[in-house]
Design a protein around this motif. Structure first.
Motif, PDB file in Angstrom:
ATOM      1  N   ASP A  79       0.814  -1.222   0.000  1.00  0.00           N
ATOM      2  CA  ASP A  79       0.000   0.000   0.000  1.00  0.00           C
ATOM      3  C   ASP A  79       0.846   1.269   0.000  1.00  0.00           C
ATOM      4  OD1 ASP A  79      -2.615   0.994  -0.219  1.00  0.00           O
ATOM      5  OD2 ASP A  79      -2.663   1.549   1.889  1.00  0.00           O
ATOM      6  N   CYS A  80       2.077   1.172  -0.484  1.00  0.00           N
ATOM      7  CA  CYS A  80       2.919   2.359  -0.627  1.00  0.00           C
ATOM      8  C   CYS A  80       2.767   2.931  -2.039  1.00  0.00           C
ATOM      9  CB  CYS A  80       4.390   2.023  -0.394  1.00  0.00           C
ATOM     10  SG  CYS A  80       4.814   1.693   1.320  1.00  0.00           S
ATOM     11  N   PRO A  81       2.713   4.260  -2.196  1.00  0.00           N
ATOM     12  CA  PRO A  81       2.721   4.837  -3.538  1.00  0.00           C
ATOM     13  C   PRO A  81       3.920   4.314  -4.319  1.00  0.00           C
ATOM     14  CG  PRO A  81       2.243   6.527  -1.910  1.00  0.00           C
ATOM     15  CD  PRO A  81       2.639   5.299  -1.137  1.00  0.00           C
ATOM     16  N   ALA A  82       3.734   4.054  -5.605  1.00  0.00           N
ATOM     17  CA  ALA A  82       4.792   3.393  -6.365  1.00  0.00           C
ATOM     18  C   ALA A  82       4.771   3.829  -7.823  1.00  0.00           C
ATOM     19  CB  ALA A  82       4.647   1.877  -6.272  1.00  0.00           C
ATOM     20  N   LEU A  83       5.929   3.722  -8.457  1.00  0.00           N
ATOM     21  CA  LEU A  83       6.069   3.853  -9.899  1.00  0.00           C
ATOM     22  C   LEU A  83       6.148   2.454 -10.490  1.00  0.00           C
ATOM     23  CD1 LEU A  83       8.948   6.529 -10.034  1.00  0.00           C
ATOM     24  CD2 LEU A  83       6.487   6.973 -10.100  1.00  0.00           C
ATOM     25  N   ALA A  84       5.556   2.255 -11.642  1.00  0.00           N
ATOM     26  CA  ALA A  84       5.638   0.956 -12.301  1.00  0.00           C
ATOM     27  C   ALA A  84       7.044   0.741 -12.849  1.00  0.00           C
ATOM     28  CB  ALA A  84       4.622   0.870 -13.432  1.00  0.00           C
ATOM     29  N   GLY A  85       7.560  -0.487 -12.692  1.00  0.00           N
ATOM     30  CA  GLY A  85       8.871  -0.797 -13.263  1.00  0.00           C
ATOM     31  C   GLY A  85       8.883  -0.629 -14.771  1.00  0.00           C
ATOM     32  N   SER A  86       7.731  -0.908 -15.433  1.00  0.00           N
ATOM     33  CA  SER A  86       7.662  -0.720 -16.885  1.00  0.00           C
ATOM     34  C   SER A  86       7.774   0.751 -17.255  1.00  0.00           C
ATOM     35  CB  SER A  86       6.346  -1.301 -17.420  1.00  0.00           C
ATOM     36  OG  SER A  86       5.227  -0.685 -16.803  1.00  0.00           O
ATOM     37  N   LEU A  87       7.318   1.653 -16.368  1.00  0.00           N
ATOM     38  CA  LEU A  87       7.465   3.093 -16.604  1.00  0.00           C
ATOM     39  C   LEU A  87       8.935   3.495 -16.568  1.00  0.00           C
ATOM     40  CD1 LEU A  87       6.132   5.971 -16.789  1.00  0.00           C
ATOM     41  CD2 LEU A  87       6.229   6.006 -14.292  1.00  0.00           C
ATOM     42  N   VAL A  88       9.665   2.963 -15.595  1.00  0.00           N
ATOM     43  CA  VAL A  88      11.095   3.259 -15.493  1.00  0.00           C
ATOM     44  C   VAL A  88      11.828   2.711 -16.705  1.00  0.00           C
ATOM     45  CG1 VAL A  88      13.176   2.887 -14.118  1.00  0.00           C
ATOM     46  CG2 VAL A  88      10.982   3.297 -12.971  1.00  0.00           C
ATOM     47  N   ARG A  89      11.493   1.493 -17.080  1.00  0.00           N
ATOM     48  CA  ARG A  89      12.148   0.858 -18.230  1.00  0.00           C
ATOM     49  C   ARG A  89      11.880   1.641 -19.521  1.00  0.00           C
ATOM     50  NH1 ARG A  89      13.306  -4.756 -18.995  1.00  0.00           N
ATOM     51  NH2 ARG A  89      13.653  -5.262 -21.189  1.00  0.00           N
ATOM     52  N   GLY A  90      10.617   2.024 -19.733  1.00  0.00           N
ATOM     53  CA  GLY A  90      10.276   2.753 -20.943  1.00  0.00           C
ATOM     54  C   GLY A  90      10.955   4.102 -21.023  1.00  0.00           C
ATOM     55  N   ASN A  91      11.012   4.824 -19.908  1.00  0.00           N
ATOM     56  CA  ASN A  91      11.695   6.118 -19.895  1.00  0.00           C
ATOM     57  C   ASN A  91      13.191   5.967 -20.124  1.00  0.00           C
ATOM     58  OD1 ASN A  91      10.039   8.744 -18.961  1.00  0.00           O
ATOM     59  ND2 ASN A  91       9.067   6.923 -18.098  1.00  0.00           N
ATOM     60  N   LEU A  92      13.761   4.893 -19.575  1.00  0.00           N
ATOM     61  CA  LEU A  92      15.185   4.656 -19.785  1.00  0.00           C
ATOM     62  C   LEU A  92      15.467   4.381 -21.261  1.00  0.00           C
ATOM     63  CD1 LEU A  92      18.009   4.255 -18.548  1.00  0.00           C
ATOM     64  CD2 LEU A  92      17.407   1.849 -18.187  1.00  0.00           C
ATOM     65  N   ARG A  93      14.599   3.629 -21.922  1.00  0.00           N
ATOM     66  CA  ARG A  93      14.782   3.365 -23.351  1.00  0.00           C
ATOM     67  C   ARG A  93      14.754   4.674 -24.144  1.00  0.00           C
ATOM     68  NH1 ARG A  93      13.933  -0.903 -26.900  1.00  0.00           N
ATOM     69  NH2 ARG A  93      13.020  -2.244 -25.293  1.00  0.00           N
ATOM     70  N   HIS A  94      13.794   5.556 -23.830  1.00  0.00           N
ATOM     71  CA  HIS A  94      13.721   6.829 -24.543  1.00  0.00           C
ATOM     72  C   HIS A  94      14.987   7.654 -24.343  1.00  0.00           C
ATOM     73  CE1 HIS A  94       9.031   7.044 -24.984  1.00  0.00           C
ATOM     74  NE2 HIS A  94       9.583   6.036 -25.607  1.00  0.00           N
ATOM     75  N   ALA A  95      15.470   7.688 -23.103  1.00  0.00           N
ATOM     76  CA  ALA A  95      16.682   8.470 -22.828  1.00  0.00           C
ATOM     77  C   ALA A  95      17.878   7.911 -23.595  1.00  0.00           C
ATOM     78  CB  ALA A  95      16.963   8.473 -21.328  1.00  0.00           C
TER      79      ALA A  95
END
Length: 572
Positions: free
Chosen positions: A39-55
């Motif tokens: 129940d902790c606020p979280a970012l999706a790992g797929s969001l991190v992965r996708g942003n890393l690919r764009h960078a």
């Protein structure tokens, strides 16, 4: 020899922050914050992965010094690039990057939209969950993993891992913001910290020296999704998960790390489908299609009935006509637990503009794995003695390290070695067969290959005859089909054709579904006992062969698992 490296990643974002959750939310709340299992606020790992690919892609375009960055190696190919050919990246991430603080509860922010007159547009008030105050710096912590060959560097991959950690940090620092509503100041990236370390190799799992068959219990670190075939309007944009983990997925996870030069051993290794653990600690049994429900709610197994007919002056209902409550009651009696499903929505993002790409939205409906293990059996019985001993040693080492990546969520599973599993209901053995045998498919199988032509299947008797021919062939004439209760489905598509069709013209495959029932007449008891013993141990052989290069539905991959003479009891 391979070595696993872990990357501890800390992202510091400035509030307000929003990554929207899916599913139900409290009345009046338009956008809820995504949360992890704690129940902790979280970012999706797929969001991190996708942003890393764009960078990283931007680095490749803007900085010639980044030419050596192998994006496909670490993150894999996007589907459109390789026409859906498999190319999974070596680098995987946590399913969630969880905040170190839960923040405040039931706090919201309001957003509005202005009309052309500069006034608030009617009905354009949005209520957004805001557990963190504006300007707060919030840390989100997650991990990445990569397995490197010793050949990647003279120091067992240390330099490769160190450079990858630097590249991850550079890519994430390059991002201006993460999550939703970045354009109005949400989720600004304030800092990134990446630390790497080699994961110590655990002690090998202990597998009994003479155990040709043993059980494994899988405990997952996240929800799992092994997608059902897609049809109709949902094709390509909604993935619904099976309840089981295919044996093929278990073998594939092992194959990715199996010692080079020994891969031929995998052709003999067999893994059953992993099923969710029943209340009594066993594996559940597929619902037999011979079960029928009478008008008073009583359940009858018609497998051995002499002929069809009425029950209590009413026609009984078979599975396709059951209501949810009836099916749930029967499934529970066969050991199936009630499992929660979770919905996740994904979309592609347009590079540079950082907006959702038109027409790229899709959803994944996954299975919540928090409350139970998934159970499977591993069998070494199809190899010779030397291969069994060597395979047992290799399995002990690899299973101790866990299995990954599994399914569409790239799940990681820790593994315990346990005795081979039985079923949640009593089943018969090959030594107790009589004149007739009731055989139930515990998993789907490919029995009719090639598919009979439509002109040859014009009656129920023709369908029975097609299966009879298949059983006569695989039992060497010892067993013939008296009658049956079956359901079939077509399996195919471009992906299967490219992977397993080779240069042959496209033809779909016909799978006989789990729960199908065959009542077999015994023609040769001695031969039938030996054949059934083999089927109970290894599954039904596919007429398409057992070469994994051309037949994905072979018994070594968990297909064709059978039981005989099951004796379930049904609660009323």
């Amino acid at each position: 020899m391979k070595r696993l490296w872990r990357f501890d990643i800390t992202l510091t974002l400035r509030a307000p922050i929003l990554t929207a959750a899916q599913g139900g939310r409290r009345f009046g709340l338009d956008s809820a914050v995504q949360r992890d299992w704690n129940d902790c606020p979280a970012l999706a790992g797929s969001l991190v992965r996708g942003n890393l690919r764009h960078a990283w892609n931007e680095f490749k375009e803007l900085a010639p010094c980044s030419a050596g960055l192998d994006i496909k190696r670490w993150l894999g190919s996007q589907a459109a690039e390789e026409n859906n050919s498999p190319n999974r990246g070596l680098l995987s991430f946590s399913h969630w990057f969880a905040a170190t603080s839960q923040g405040a509860a039931d706090v919201v922010r309001h957003r509005i939209r202005m009309n052309g007159k500069g006034a608030v547009a009617r009905g354009a008030l949005q209520e957004v969950e805001a557990p963190f105050g504006a300007g707060d710096k919030v840390e989100f912590v997650g991990q990445g993993w990569v397995e490197l060959d010793a050949s990647d560097a003279s120091d067992n991959g240390e330099r490769v891992a160190q450079q990858l950690a630097i590249d991850i940090q550079k890519g994430l620092v390059w991002l201006p913001a993460m999550g939703a509503m970045k354009g109005c100041g949400f989720g600004k990236v304030e800092g990134v910290k990446v630390e790497h370390a080699a994961v110590p190799s655990p002690d090998p799992c202990k597998i009994e020296g003479d155990a040709d068959r043993f059980g494994i219990a899988l405990a997952f670190d996240r929800p799992i999704c092994f997608a059902r075939p897609q049809i109709g309007k949902t094709e390509g944009n909604r993935f619904e998960s099976h309840l089981h983990v295919p044996g093929a997925a278990i073998i594939a996870a092992l194959a990715a790390r199996w010692p080079q030069g020994k891969k031929h051993q995998l052709e003999r290794l067999a893994a059953s489908h992993a099923q969710p653990q029943a209340a009594n600690g066993c594996r559940p049994l597929a619902i037999p299609l011979s079960l029928a429900v009478a008008d008073d709610g009583s359940v009858h197994d018609l497998a051995m009935s002499g002929a069809g007919g009425l029950i209590g002056e009413r026609a009984p209902a078979f599975r396709p006509d059951w209501k949810w409550k009836v099916e749930s009651r029967i499934a529970t009696s066969l050991g199936w637990p009630e499992l929660d499903r979770l919905l996740e929505v994904h979309t592609a993002v347009v590079p540079v503009r950082n907006i959702a790409d038109e027409g790229q939205l899709f959803s994944i409906e996954s299975i919540d794995t928090r409350t139970r293990n998934w159970l499977a059996d591993i069998d070494l019985g199809l190899g010779d003695v030397a291969e069994k001993d060597e395979g047992r040693t290799t399995l002990g080492r690899l299973l101790a390290e866990g299995l990954w990546p599994l399914g569409k969520t790239d799940a990681r599973a820790s593994v315990d070695i346990v005795p081979a599993h039985g079923f949640a209901v009593p089943v018969g053995g090959a030594d107790a067969i009589g004149e007739k045998v009731v055989l139930v498919l515990a998993t789907a199988t490919e029995l009719l290959a090639p598919i009979p032509k439509a002109k040859d299947i014009t009656s129920v008797e023709h369908w029975r005859a097609a299966y009879d021919s298949a059983f006569r062939k695989i039992s060497d004439g010892a067993l013939v089909v008296d009658h049956l209760f079956t359901r079939e489905q077509l399996a195919g598509g471009g992906y299967l054709q490219r992977r397993f069709g080779e240069a042959r013209p496209y033809r779909p495959r016909l799978l006989t579904e789990a729960g199908s029932v065959f009542v077999l007449t015994v023609r040769d008891e001695r031969k039938a006992q030996a054949v059934i013993q083999d089927w109970l141990r290894h599954g039904l052989p596919s007429p398409a062969g057992d070469n994994w290069r051309t037949c994905p539905y072979r018994r070594q991959n968990g297909y064709g698992e059978v039981v005989i003479d099951p004796c379930p009891s049904f609660g009323e």
